[in-house]
Design an enzyme around this catalytic site. Sequence first.
Site, short mmCIF file in Angstrom:
data_model
loop_
_atom_site.label_atom_id
_atom_site.label_comp_id
_atom_site.label_asym_id
_atom_site.label_seq_id
_atom_site.Cartn_x
_atom_site.Cartn_y
_atom_site.Cartn_z
CG PHE A 149 -1.75 1.15 1.14
CD1 PHE A 149 -3.06 1.42 0.38
CD2 PHE A 149 -1.52 2.43 1.84
CE1 PHE A 149 -3.63 2.41 0.34
CE2 PHE A 149 -2.19 3.65 1.61
CZ PHE A 149 -3.33 3.67 0.78
CG ASP A 234 5.66 4.04 1.76
OD1 ASP A 234 5.66 4.85 2.65
OD2 ASP A 234 4.76 3.91 1.03
CE LYS A 263 -1.09 7.01 6.67
NZ LYS A 263 -0.65 5.92 5.73
C1 LIG Z 1 -0.92 5.97 4.23
C2 LIG Z 1 0.28 5.68 3.35
C3 LIG Z 1 0.49 6.22 2.42
C4 LIG Z 1 -0.22 7.27 1.60
O1 LIG Z 1 -0.31 8.32 2.53
P1 LIG Z 1 -1.35 9.33 2.07
O2 LIG Z 1 -1.19 10.58 3.09
O3 LIG Z 1 -2.91 8.90 2.62
O4 LIG Z 1 -1.49 9.89 0.63
C5 LIG Z 1 1.64 5.82 1.49
N1 LIG Z 1 2.24 4.65 1.96
C6 LIG Z 1 2.00 4.00 3.41
C7 LIG Z 1 2.92 2.81 3.46
C8 LIG Z 1 0.76 4.41 3.89
O5 LIG Z 1 0.51 3.64 5.18
#
Ligand SMILES: *Cc1c(COP(=O)(O)O)cnc(C)c1O
Length: 407
Positions: A149, A234, A263
């Site tokens: 994700f 990520d 986040k």
């Molecule tokens: C939440 C998340 C994203 C996307 O972040 P947004 O601020 O919602 O665009 C990307 N990678 C990971 C691992 C995430 O948990």
Amino acid sequence: MTVAPVRTARSSAELISAEAPVLAHNYHPLPVVVARAEGTWVEDVEGRRYLDLLAGYSALNFGHRHPALIEAAHRQLDQLTLTSRAFHNDRLAGFAEGLAELTGLDMVLPMNTGAEAVESAVKVARKWAYEVKGVPADRATIVVADGNFHGRTTTIVSFSTDESARAGFGPFTPGFRVVPYNDLAALEAAIDETTAAVLLEPIQGEAGVVIPDDGYLTGVRDLTRRAGCLFIADEIQSGLGRTGRTLAVDHESVRPDMLLLGKALGGGIVPVSAVVAGRDVLGVLRPGEHGSTFGGNPLSAAVGSAVVDLLATGEFQRRAADLGEVLRNGLEALTGKGVTGFRARGLWAGVDIDPAIGTGRRISELLLAEGVLVKDTHGSTIRLAPPLTITREELESALAALGRVLG
Ligand SMILES: *Cc1c(COP(=O)(O)O)cnc(C)c1O
């Protein structure tokens, strides 16, 4: 200055039914309407209180309205909020220096949302492949993992393996190869001379807190270094204290070439994300080639700096590691009693519930009635990610509520 609480005239039920005709149905929220919050607690329109064990998918690692973060935001609101990058602002240098020092990397590209950080990394990796590695034009590939994700843009859903995230949104962006997660042999086989980067979550959050075997991240680091491609981690959800270390890759002392943060970087106040990388990588961007109207704005930079300052104390990482033991012990005690399995690191757990008891959604609804907020991920899995400021007593009371719901 004290401000009277803002109270809406409508009840929770009225507000929920008012949303349906006017709000896109891209979410299926639990039936709670939050009006106020502080620390680990949120309060609904009727004044009912709930312990927040989702923490905005880790956007609220420091809890709701952490005093140091609110103070930094207030101070900045009274000073300067937006300049655009057409001009310098007096907060950005400090934010970038602090983030580089915290992560042990050289350079920062400030963006806003997580998906933008991922998109930016994809662009930087491709440009690096053409300019530094010498991949023929438009041939660069990026290797990603099954179950990933990384966000919701058209390019990012192009390499999602979740059908509900993709179906109906084609045509998709080419240039991605998907391999099984936690499988070094498959990764090695997918890398060739066109590979710009390997993009992975060090722990897959949305997939249900899927933790790879010890040695996997070290293996990814070795493979990518030998193959002459970049390793992009990520850490938008796994980073910034959640797992008991500043970064999830710290558990294996691995330094990726590009680190994606988001986040919690915005302190639960504003969206703040960043690509953090070596100068040899981020240095490929030159003026005019990439940008963002809001990225690096002074309000975001002030809040982001305050987040970096909190993490620099080490206190939150320590709390996550220590209370992670309480979480693990609590879940071990429930295993076989409604819990069929769990994966946990720091204050982060994916908990598989016996499907005979209920779906993850059903368990989340029952916990809501017990005054605990969680979110299901897939099928019968719920995710626990409390604010890192949670107390041992609060965590134990949430685990007791889970026990009651399952029992
Ligand atoms: C939440 C998340 C994203 C996307 O972040 P947004 O601020 O919602 O665009 C990307 N990678 C990971 C691992 C995430 O948990």
